[in-house]
Design a protein around this motif. Structure first.
Motif, PDB file in Angstrom:
ATOM      1  N   ARG A  22      35.267  52.320  53.578  1.00 39.95           N
ATOM      2  CA  ARG A  22      35.554  52.937  52.287  1.00 39.95           C
ATOM      3  C   ARG A  22      36.796  52.327  51.643  1.00 39.95           C
ATOM      4  NH1 ARG A  22      35.459  59.420  51.989  1.00 39.95           N
ATOM      5  NH2 ARG A  22      35.786  59.344  49.769  1.00 39.95           N
ATOM      6  N   LEU A  23      37.798  52.096  52.438  1.00 39.22           N
ATOM      7  CA  LEU A  23      39.031  51.499  51.960  1.00 39.22           C
ATOM      8  C   LEU A  23      38.778  50.077  51.450  1.00 39.22           C
ATOM      9  CD1 LEU A  23      42.073  51.824  51.616  1.00 39.22           C
ATOM     10  CD2 LEU A  23      42.346  50.964  53.935  1.00 39.22           C
ATOM     11  N   ARG A  24      38.008  49.301  52.208  1.00 36.99           N
ATOM     12  CA  ARG A  24      37.680  47.934  51.786  1.00 36.99           C
ATOM     13  C   ARG A  24      36.870  47.936  50.501  1.00 36.99           C
ATOM     14  NH1 ARG A  24      33.506  45.384  55.219  1.00 36.99           N
ATOM     15  NH2 ARG A  24      32.235  46.204  53.576  1.00 36.99           N
ATOM     16  N   ASP A  25      35.866  48.798  50.394  1.00 38.21           N
ATOM     17  CA  ASP A  25      35.047  48.886  49.182  1.00 38.21           C
ATOM     18  C   ASP A  25      35.876  49.321  47.977  1.00 38.21           C
ATOM     19  OD1 ASP A  25      32.890  48.118  50.662  1.00 38.21           O
ATOM     20  OD2 ASP A  25      31.989  50.131  50.805  1.00 38.21           O
ATOM     21  N   GLY A  26      36.779  50.247  48.192  1.00 38.90           N
ATOM     22  CA  GLY A  26      37.653  50.695  47.103  1.00 38.90           C
ATOM     23  C   GLY A  26      38.573  49.586  46.623  1.00 38.90           C
ATOM     24  N   ALA A  27      39.110  48.811  47.579  1.00 32.61           N
ATOM     25  CA  ALA A  27      39.999  47.704  47.223  1.00 32.61           C
ATOM     26  C   ALA A  27      39.250  46.635  46.439  1.00 32.61           C
ATOM     27  CB  ALA A  27      40.624  47.118  48.482  1.00 32.61           C
ATOM     28  N   LEU A  28      38.020  46.326  46.854  1.00 34.32           N
ATOM     29  CA  LEU A  28      37.215  45.343  46.123  1.00 34.32           C
ATOM     30  C   LEU A  28      36.857  45.850  44.720  1.00 34.32           C
ATOM     31  CD1 LEU A  28      34.834  43.961  48.899  1.00 34.32           C
ATOM     32  CD2 LEU A  28      36.724  42.788  47.760  1.00 34.32           C
ATOM     33  N   ALA A  29      36.566  47.132  44.610  1.00 35.20           N
ATOM     34  CA  ALA A  29      36.234  47.699  43.302  1.00 35.20           C
ATOM     35  C   ALA A  29      37.440  47.653  42.365  1.00 35.20           C
ATOM     36  CB  ALA A  29      35.741  49.132  43.454  1.00 35.20           C
ATOM     37  N   ALA A  30      38.631  47.825  42.895  1.00 33.65           N
ATOM     38  CA  ALA A  30      39.841  47.779  42.069  1.00 33.65           C
ATOM     39  C   ALA A  30      40.212  46.340  41.721  1.00 33.65           C
ATOM     40  CB  ALA A  30      40.988  48.455  42.796  1.00 33.65           C
ATOM     41  N   LEU A  31      39.828  45.379  42.545  1.00 34.44           N
ATOM     42  CA  LEU A  31      40.176  43.987  42.327  1.00 34.44           C
ATOM     43  C   LEU A  31      39.536  43.420  41.058  1.00 34.44           C
ATOM     44  CD1 LEU A  31      41.649  41.534  43.470  1.00 34.44           C
ATOM     45  CD2 LEU A  31      39.558  40.969  44.716  1.00 34.44           C
ATOM     46  N   VAL A  32      38.321  43.812  40.732  1.00 36.68           N
ATOM     47  CA  VAL A  32      37.618  43.276  39.566  1.00 36.68           C
ATOM     48  C   VAL A  32      38.363  43.598  38.263  1.00 36.68           C
ATOM     49  CG1 VAL A  32      35.486  43.401  38.225  1.00 36.68           C
ATOM     50  CG2 VAL A  32      35.383  43.213  40.718  1.00 36.68           C
ATOM     51  N   PRO A  33      38.707  44.857  37.964  1.00 36.69           N
ATOM     52  CA  PRO A  33      39.444  45.093  36.717  1.00 36.69           C
ATOM     53  C   PRO A  33      40.841  44.488  36.722  1.00 36.69           C
ATOM     54  CG  PRO A  33      38.967  47.195  37.823  1.00 36.69           C
ATOM     55  CD  PRO A  33      38.324  46.104  38.615  1.00 36.69           C
ATOM     56  N   CYS A  70      42.036  41.927  33.805  1.00 29.03           N
ATOM     57  CA  CYS A  70      43.276  42.165  33.047  1.00 29.03           C
ATOM     58  C   CYS A  70      44.222  40.984  33.171  1.00 29.03           C
ATOM     59  CB  CYS A  70      43.952  43.444  33.513  1.00 29.03           C
ATOM     60  SG  CYS A  70      43.067  44.932  33.007  1.00 29.03           S
ATOM     61  N   SER A  71      44.290  40.382  34.339  1.00 32.31           N
ATOM     62  CA  SER A  71      45.162  39.224  34.543  1.00 32.31           C
ATOM     63  C   SER A  71      44.721  38.045  33.691  1.00 32.31           C
ATOM     64  CB  SER A  71      45.184  38.824  36.016  1.00 32.31           C
ATOM     65  OG  SER A  71      45.702  39.872  36.804  1.00 32.31           O
ATOM     66  N   VAL A  72      43.424  37.801  33.641  1.00 32.45           N
ATOM     67  CA  VAL A  72      42.895  36.710  32.815  1.00 32.45           C
ATOM     68  C   VAL A  72      43.173  36.988  31.342  1.00 32.45           C
ATOM     69  CG1 VAL A  72      40.761  35.583  32.042  1.00 32.45           C
ATOM     70  CG2 VAL A  72      41.159  35.974  34.478  1.00 32.45           C
ATOM     71  N   ALA A  73      42.957  38.224  30.888  1.00 32.97           N
ATOM     72  CA  ALA A  73      43.225  38.584  29.491  1.00 32.97           C
ATOM     73  C   ALA A  73      44.706  38.429  29.176  1.00 32.97           C
ATOM     74  CB  ALA A  73      42.771  40.014  29.220  1.00 32.97           C
ATOM     75  N   LEU A  74      45.562  38.846  30.062  1.00 28.89           N
ATOM     76  CA  LEU A  74      47.002  38.719  29.854  1.00 28.89           C
ATOM     77  C   LEU A  74      47.418  37.255  29.777  1.00 28.89           C
ATOM     78  CD1 LEU A  74      49.708  40.131  29.550  1.00 28.89           C
ATOM     79  CD2 LEU A  74      49.909  40.144  32.033  1.00 28.89           C
ATOM     80  N   ALA A  75      46.844  36.415  30.603  1.00 24.27           N
ATOM     81  CA  ALA A  75      47.156  34.985  30.561  1.00 24.27           C
ATOM     82  C   ALA A  75      46.716  34.383  29.225  1.00 24.27           C
ATOM     83  CB  ALA A  75      46.477  34.259  31.728  1.00 24.27           C
ATOM     84  N   GLY A  76      45.546  34.766  28.741  1.00 25.40           N
ATOM     85  CA  GLY A  76      45.073  34.278  27.446  1.00 25.40           C
ATOM     86  C   GLY A  76      45.961  34.727  26.299  1.00 25.40           C
ATOM     87  N   LEU A  77      46.356  35.983  26.302  1.00 21.11           N
ATOM     88  CA  LEU A  77      47.248  36.493  25.256  1.00 21.11           C
ATOM     89  C   LEU A  77      48.613  35.816  25.310  1.00 21.11           C
ATOM     90  CD1 LEU A  77      46.381  40.291  25.344  1.00 21.11           C
ATOM     91  CD2 LEU A  77      45.903  38.678  23.493  1.00 21.11           C
TER      92      LEU A  77
END
Length: 180
Positions: free
Chosen positions: A18-29, A33-40
């Motif tokens: 559950r912890l691993r699945d939660g961490a992977l689910a949080a990694l995508v957004p 956000c990191s890619v969007a911030l780099a573009g901005l």
């Protein structure tokens, strides 16, 4: 006691999964956000972020109308050197009674052309619009006293964001200038 320890061991595996699945689910957004911030950051770094449209209107020409013709065409070159798009929404001309209208001309088969009135035309950031007989132009009523070749006509082009821009157009004979 053995059943209890077996049960706790099986729950530990469940918690880790559950912890691993939660961490992977949080990694995508977080990655998005990191890619969007780099573009901005890159956009801001180039100086284009939030800069307004900068409109320049040049090369104004009005076609000398034929005798008895109530309307003629006018053309301008509009450049937007700013960081935001703008839209030409209205045009007026001094000493002209009646409305100056935006038109778009299209060619049909057999070299037939037709024009249609348009409400506005957009000029993208860093782009330009060269009005021409085969694209966007202005339909201008001819004043009662007419024009002669070389006369100057003052136009006011109104843009949605940049406001009013005044520009002179010279009256030219249709066969004396290339409008392409």
């Amino acid at each position: 006691m053995r059943r209890f320890t077996e049960r706790v061991s099986s729950l530990r595996g469940y918690d880790r999964r559950r912890l691993r699945d939660g961490a992977l689910a949080a990694l995508v957004p977080v990655a998005a956000c990191s890619v969007a911030l780099a573009g901005l950051t890159a956009w801001v770094g180039t100086g284009r972020a939030g800069s307004p449209a900068r409109i320049q209107v040049t090369e104004g020409k009005v076609l000398l109308p034929s005798a008895g013709v109530p309307e003629t065409a006018a053309f301008f070159h509009i450049a937007n050197t700013g960081g935001s798009a703008d839209t030409l929404v209205r045009v007026s001309a001094r000493d002209v009674s009646g409305d100056v209208t935006l038109s778009r001309h299209r060619m049909e088969q057999g070299n037939a052309a037709y024009g249609s009135r348009i409400d506005s035309v957009s000029v993208a950031a860093g782009d330009s619009l060269a009005m021409s007989p085969s694209g966007v132009d202005l339909t201008v009523p001819v004043p009662s006293d007419g024009w002669r070749s070389g006369d100057l006509v003052m136009f006011t082009l109104e843009f949605r964001r940049s406001g009013r821009v005044e520009s002179l157009a010279v009256v030219v004979r249709p066969d004396s200038v290339s409008l392409q």
